[in-house]
Write an enzyme that holds these catalytic residues in place. Structure first.
Site, mmCIF file in Angstrom:
data_model
loop_
_atom_site.group_PDB
_atom_site.id
_atom_site.type_symbol
_atom_site.label_atom_id
_atom_site.label_comp_id
_atom_site.label_asym_id
_atom_site.label_seq_id
_atom_site.Cartn_x
_atom_site.Cartn_y
_atom_site.Cartn_z
ATOM 1 N NE ARG A 168 -2.443 1.470 3.598
ATOM 2 C CZ ARG A 168 -3.733 1.246 4.776
ATOM 3 N NH1 ARG A 168 -4.626 1.499 4.011
ATOM 4 N NH2 ARG A 168 -3.244 1.308 5.596
ATOM 5 C CG ASP A 449 -4.818 2.861 11.284
ATOM 6 O OD1 ASP A 449 -5.244 3.325 11.492
ATOM 7 O OD2 ASP A 449 -4.972 2.040 9.917
#
Length: 539
Positions: A168, A449
């Site tokens: 990613r 996160d």
């Protein structure tokens, strides 16, 4: 064709280049990055400007809708995305996490089907983190990643096929200030994609998979079109067949939810489906409608996957993907095992089980976990209810989702002081870790996160902006928010090791929670704190 030396004129690296980094930052690789930047950065900046224009419209109360100009794409049943690529037919359990060497080994040794190696929300983009992440993936692909830390050895398993690797890259909005082309920072997206693709694409194909990516934070199909153009140039540049790259798009913005068909269409031959990026999606809803009192949400704990706007988003994503023959991936289970409390751990793991059961029954083809211990729970659920490699045959033709369904904020729940304090703790905890170069932080047995920190920040901003009343009868205003922020900061700082960065985090957080200034992303706001741009190094 221009020489490598000529292409690299105007390229400068403003970070340290270790001996290990030299195998990644080769003249050939930096020339490829320069080509990507010169070919696509102007388009990227125009698309970011379109985001700003769109936000101004939303601030005036204009609500999003399905695009009339692309109605012909949505209504045409004939076109499909690409069939699943090698290693991506069965993706039932995907583990996600940053690209530090220990995580790479542990993730690839987990009992999962794929590993999403993350340069984005679970990584703080220090120069060292980004470069070492590239080195670690380069080595892992070649099975040269084993290492020793103290007395403990970390080795890749040899008793089975390892999970398929998916990288990613960072979102279109982020720069990589340590790498400039013609005096301008390169896009973080192009930097992450370019280095990984250039060094590993052919090696991955040789080993039976391919260069596969997760694409985050997109807000329109035009941003997917840009990725498709990048993919085509990259493949042509190294002589690779077009369609070898595959990209799974995270639908994690409310505007992208109205353009799912179009996003798959733009990527067609490169599409490997869509993913429900649930926490970023909630963040986007609050962010985009932050000026609109009709979109004030209750405590984060009340915004579950079963509330109307989230349920509609999930059902539309699955129907759209399966109609186009591509995977519909489920969301993150962020729980971490609670080792010292069996009762609490059992309850947490049961929540994971119920979440995955909901996903597989809805028609998802796979799901995410943040910790290897959750993989067996998720696999047990998916194996029982999805005996086939995926559920692409489950067309969900019973689903009909309207624009109003995607914008339906009706749900039970209150705004409480406990919810405010939880948001402050999560935001401060994540930002403090990020300022120390750590991109995912365990808080209260959840792996937080950037997305969850953004939800916390945006909710606090929204509640202050609209002067909501808590369940206890207290009006949320600037003074109240800052008082609670000081209390939580002092408490967290007092319990943390010396040299912690809670008070620095609070300085940044303070301006973001009182309904006034609003940074586009916390990561952009904090980036300069972990960026040490030095003089240009020789290539």
């Amino acid at each position: 064709m221009a020489s490598i030396e000529a292409v690299n004129e105007g390229v400068a690296i403003h970070g340290s280049i270790s001996k290990q980094a030299q195998k990644i930052l080769t003249p050939e690789a930096t020339a490829f990055l320069a080509l990507l930047h010169r070919s696509f950065n102007a388009t990227r900046k125009n698309l970011l400007q379109r985001r700003a224009i769109r936000q101004a419209e939303l601030d005036k109360g204009v609500l999003p809708d399905f695009l009339p100009e692309t109605k012909h794409i949505r209504e045409n049943d004939a076109w499909k995305g690409a069939p699943p690529a090698p290693g991506l037919v069965d993706r039932r359990i995907e583990i996600t996490g940053p690209t530090d060497r220990k995580m790479v080994v542990n993730a690839l040794n987990s009992n999962v089907w794929t590993y999403m190696a993350d340069f984005e929300d679970s990584s703080a983009p220090t120069w060292e983190n980004m470069i070492n992440g590239q080195i670690n993936l380069y080595d892992a692909i070649r099975k040269q990643v084993d290492f020793k830390q103290g007395e403990k050895e970390y080795k890749l398993r040899t008793d089975r096929v390892l999970p398929t690797l998916i990288a990613r890259a960072r979102g279109w909005h982020l720069d990589e200030k340590h790498f400039t082309v013609d005096g301008e920072p390169i896009s973080g997206s192009l930097f992450d994609f370019g280095l990984y693709f250039f060094h590993n694409a052919q090696e991955l194909v040789n080993r039976g998979t391919g260069p596969y990516f997760y694409l985050p934070k997109m807000e329109s199909h035009l941003e997917a079109r840009l990725w498709n153009d990048v993919f085509n140039l990259a493949q042509d540049y190294i002589g690779m067949r077009r369609g070898t790259i595959r990209g799974t798009v995270l639908i994690e913005t409310i505007t992208a939810a109205f353009e799912m068909d179009e996003i798959i269409y733009e990527l067609r031959d490169h599409s490997s489906g869509l993913n429900c990026g649930r926490w970023d999606y909630i963040f986007s809803v609050i962010k985009k409608f932050r000026q609109n009192p009709n979109f004030v949400l209750p405590d984060r704990s009340a915004v579950t996957m079963t509330v109307p706007f989230m349920d509609s988003y999930v059902r539309l994503l699955i129907k759209t993907c399966h109609r186009r023959g591509v995977h519909a991936m489920g969301g993150m289970a962020a729980q971490i095992p609670i080792k010292d409390n069996k009762e609490a751990n059992d309850a947490a793991m049961n929540n994971v089980r119920q979440d995955k059961l909901r996903e597989v029954r809805a028609g998802h083809d796979g799901t995410w976990v943040a910790h290897p211990a959750l993989a067996s729970i998720a696999a047990e659920v998916f194996n029982k209810h999805m005996p086939t490699p995926n559920q692409l045959f489950n067309r969900r033709e019973d689903v009909h989702v309207t624009a109003n369904d995607l914008l339906n904020m009706n749900m039970p729940g209150k705004i409480t002081e406990e919810g405010i304090r939880k948001n402050l703790n999560i935001g401060l905890g994540y930002m403090e870790g990020w300022l120390r170069g750590i991109g995912c932080v365990p808080i209260n047995y959840l792996m937080e996160d950037a997305a969850t920190a953004e939800v916390s920040r945006s909710q606090l901003w929204q509640w202050c902006r609209h002067g909501v009343k808590t369940a206890e009868g207290k009006t949320v205003d600037k003074a109240y928010a800052q008082r609670l922020l000081k209390e939580q900061t002092d408490e967290l700082a007092s319990k943390a090791p010396k040299g912690n960065k809670y008070h620095l985090a609070a300085q940044y957080f303070s301006g973001q929670i009182v309904g006034e200034d609003y940074a586009d992303f916390l990561t952009s706001l904090l980036y300069n704190e972990i960026t040490s741009v030095g003089p240009a190094a020789k290539l």
